[in-house]
Structure formats: structure tokens, C-alpha cells
Design a protein around this motif. Structure first.
Motif, mmCIF file in Angstrom:
data_model
loop_
_atom_site.group_PDB
_atom_site.id
_atom_site.type_symbol
_atom_site.label_atom_id
_atom_site.label_comp_id
_atom_site.label_asym_id
_atom_site.label_seq_id
_atom_site.Cartn_x
_atom_site.Cartn_y
_atom_site.Cartn_z
ATOM 1 N N LYS A 9 0.691 -1.191 0.358
ATOM 2 C CA LYS A 9 -0.329 -0.087 0.268
ATOM 3 C C LYS A 9 0.836 1.129 0.441
ATOM 4 C CE LYS A 9 -3.797 -2.713 2.955
ATOM 5 N NZ LYS A 9 -4.670 -2.993 2.244
ATOM 6 N N ASP A 10 0.148 2.715 -0.588
ATOM 7 C CA ASP A 10 1.293 3.046 -0.579
ATOM 8 C C ASP A 10 0.535 4.053 0.758
ATOM 9 O OD1 ASP A 10 1.941 3.479 -2.663
ATOM 10 O OD2 ASP A 10 0.564 3.816 -4.603
ATOM 11 N N VAL A 11 1.775 4.625 1.460
ATOM 12 C CA VAL A 11 0.860 6.003 2.658
ATOM 13 C C VAL A 11 1.166 7.411 1.483
ATOM 14 C CG1 VAL A 11 2.130 6.824 4.605
ATOM 15 C CG2 VAL A 11 2.717 4.304 4.027
ATOM 16 N N ILE A 12 -0.256 7.686 2.281
ATOM 17 C CA ILE A 12 0.307 9.878 1.508
ATOM 18 C C ILE A 12 -0.151 9.983 2.775
ATOM 19 C CG2 ILE A 12 -2.177 10.276 0.191
ATOM 20 C CD1 ILE A 12 -0.714 8.795 -1.257
ATOM 21 N N ASN A 13 0.378 11.561 3.315
ATOM 22 C CA ASN A 13 -0.454 11.758 4.533
ATOM 23 C C ASN A 13 -1.184 12.806 3.745
ATOM 24 O OD1 ASN A 13 -0.586 14.614 5.493
ATOM 25 N ND2 ASN A 13 2.130 14.996 5.473
ATOM 26 N N ILE A 14 -2.815 12.962 4.457
ATOM 27 C CA ILE A 14 -3.981 13.506 3.687
ATOM 28 C C ILE A 14 -3.584 15.418 3.902
ATOM 29 C CG2 ILE A 14 -5.209 12.316 4.017
ATOM 30 C CD1 ILE A 14 -5.957 12.978 7.371
ATOM 31 N N VAL A 15 -2.258 15.141 4.950
ATOM 32 C CA VAL A 15 -2.418 17.158 4.804
ATOM 33 C C VAL A 15 -1.873 17.722 4.078
ATOM 34 C CG1 VAL A 15 -0.672 18.917 6.156
ATOM 35 C CG2 VAL A 15 -1.920 16.626 7.352
#
Length: 93
Positions: A9-15
Motif C-alpha cells: 500500500k502507498d502511504v499518503i499524507n492527507i495534510v
């Protein structure tokens, strides 16, 4: 869920919407039997070799959602750590 499921899974920063990478490791609290943090390398590694490099330590409490393809995290101030052989790291917890 297996760690191998996390690693795809890709890790995405929602900020800021930035892709941080993919999970390379987990920090475990063996006494409590829980995951404390996920570790995401910021440099590409070939089959886990060529150790060192920078890593982002993301506390478990910062994970917003684990989806089928991505892990969404909230990091207002992503801290990057340089890990040397045998050196311990902290994430300010």
C-alpha cells in the motif's frame, strides 16, 4: 492483516496530499501486543538491501484510514530520521 499487506500500500499524507512511500517496517510494543508506528523509507532500497537512508516514523495514532490500496496518515510535521547501524531512533513519543 499481514505486514506484507501493508507493504503493498502507498502511504499518503492527507495534510499535503504527498505520497510518502510504502511501509517497510513496523515498530511493535511487545509488552502491550500492539503496533506503535509504521516506518516508511524516503529513499528507494533494492530488496531491502543498502541499509541506512532516511525513514519517516509514523505513530499508529496518526493513521487515519487503511484502505485496499492506500494508508492515509495525518502528519503536520513529518520528521525524517537517519538510521545508522545499531542506532536506536525515537519519534518523539
Amino acid at each position: 492483516m499481514k505486514i506484507s499487506d501493508f507493504q503493498t500500500k502507498d502511504v499518503i499524507n492527507i495534510v499535503d496530499g504527498k505520497k510518502l512511500g510504502q511501509v517497510s517496517d513496523l515498530e511493535l510494543d511487545l509488552r502491550q501486543g500492539r503496533i506503535d508506528a509504521i516506518v516508511v523509507p524516503t529513499t528507494t532500497r533494492l530488496f531491502g538491501m543498502f541499509g541506512g537512508g532516511n525513514e519517516v516514523i509514523i505513530p499508529w495514532r496518526n493513521i487515519v484510514k487503511i484502505g485496499t490500496d492506500v494508508v492515509l496518515v495525518r502528519l503536520d510535521d513529518a520528521k525524517v530520521y537517519r538510521l545508522e547501524d545499531g542506532e536506536q531512533h525515537t519519534s518523539g513519543r
